[in-house]
Design a protein around this motif. Structure first.
Motif, PDB file in Angstrom:
ATOM      1  N   THR A  12       0.900  -1.152  -0.074  1.00  0.00           N
ATOM      2  CA  THR A  12       0.039  -0.080   0.023  1.00  0.00           C
ATOM      3  C   THR A  12       0.793   1.251   0.021  1.00  0.00           C
ATOM      4  N   TYR A  58       0.295  10.076  -4.344  1.00  0.00           N
ATOM      5  CA  TYR A  58      -0.664   9.568  -5.325  1.00  0.00           C
ATOM      6  C   TYR A  58      -0.491   9.839  -6.733  1.00  0.00           C
ATOM      7  N   ARG A  74       0.253   7.272  -9.416  1.00  0.00           N
ATOM      8  CA  ARG A  74      -0.663   7.299 -10.942  1.00  0.00           C
ATOM      9  C   ARG A  74       0.044   7.447 -12.155  1.00  0.00           C
ATOM     10  N   ARG A  79      -1.620  -2.133 -10.119  1.00  0.00           N
ATOM     11  CA  ARG A  79      -2.360  -2.471  -9.017  1.00  0.00           C
ATOM     12  C   ARG A  79      -2.580  -4.136  -8.587  1.00  0.00           C
ATOM     13  N   LYS A  83      -6.656  -5.474  -3.122  1.00  0.00           N
ATOM     14  CA  LYS A  83      -7.026  -4.618  -2.117  1.00  0.00           C
ATOM     15  C   LYS A  83      -6.427  -4.992  -0.713  1.00  0.00           C
ATOM     16  N   ASP A  84      -5.892  -4.179   0.212  1.00  0.00           N
ATOM     17  CA  ASP A  84      -5.793  -4.411   1.637  1.00  0.00           C
ATOM     18  C   ASP A  84      -6.552  -3.828   2.283  1.00  0.00           C
ATOM     19  N   LYS A 120      -9.269  -1.273   2.713  1.00  0.00           N
ATOM     20  CA  LYS A 120      -9.603  -0.072   1.810  1.00  0.00           C
ATOM     21  C   LYS A 120      -8.526   0.442   0.832  1.00  0.00           C
ATOM     22  N   SER A 121      -7.427  -0.128   0.903  1.00  0.00           N
ATOM     23  CA  SER A 121      -6.429   0.528   0.394  1.00  0.00           C
ATOM     24  C   SER A 121      -5.873  -0.284  -0.905  1.00  0.00           C
ATOM     25  N   HIS A 122      -5.773   0.272  -1.943  1.00  0.00           N
ATOM     26  CA  HIS A 122      -5.011  -0.467  -2.985  1.00  0.00           C
ATOM     27  C   HIS A 122      -3.618  -0.696  -2.889  1.00  0.00           C
ATOM     28  N   THR A 123      -3.261  -2.088  -3.340  1.00  0.00           N
ATOM     29  CA  THR A 123      -1.737  -2.269  -3.230  1.00  0.00           C
ATOM     30  C   THR A 123      -1.093  -2.129  -4.608  1.00  0.00           C
ATOM     31  N   TYR A 124       0.151  -2.279  -4.747  1.00  0.00           N
ATOM     32  CA  TYR A 124       0.988  -1.786  -5.907  1.00  0.00           C
ATOM     33  C   TYR A 124       2.349  -2.835  -6.030  1.00  0.00           C
TER      34      TYR A 124
END
Length: 89
Positions: free
Chosen positions: A29, A49, A53, A63, A66-67, A69-73
């Motif tokens: 995240t 952010y 992006r 992407r 999700k963890d 509510k957070s996106h992971t990358y």
């Protein structure tokens, strides 16, 4: 064409590589990335952010799941290749 990436972008790619965030399930995240960077980078949240992006749009990261509510990358091959080029100078 020369690839352009910010210092923060390189740092983010480095963290993803060092933490072995290489696939959908091992992504980090933004909070995780910031914690790994610690005091070395004092960027505002919005800057992270925007940089994430841009890295997504350029195809250096993807992407993950999700963890909460957070996106992971995670870093992809294209991002790893760029990181190698940057490190070689």
């Amino acid at each position: 064409m020369e690839e352009r990436i910010s210092r923060l972008g390189v740092l983010i790619l480095s963290v993803l590589e060092e933490e072995m965030a290489h696939n959908l399930y091992t992504g980090l995240t933004i909070k995780d990335i910031k914690e790994k960077l610690q005091e070395g980078v004092a960027e505002q949240e919005i800057t992270f952010y925007k940089t994430i992006r841009k890295l997504l749009e350029e195809g250096y990261i993807e992407r993950g799941i999700k963890d909460g509510k957070s996106h992971t990358y995670y870093i992809v091959n294209f991002g790893q290749e760029l990181l190698l080029k940057v490190r070689k100078g």
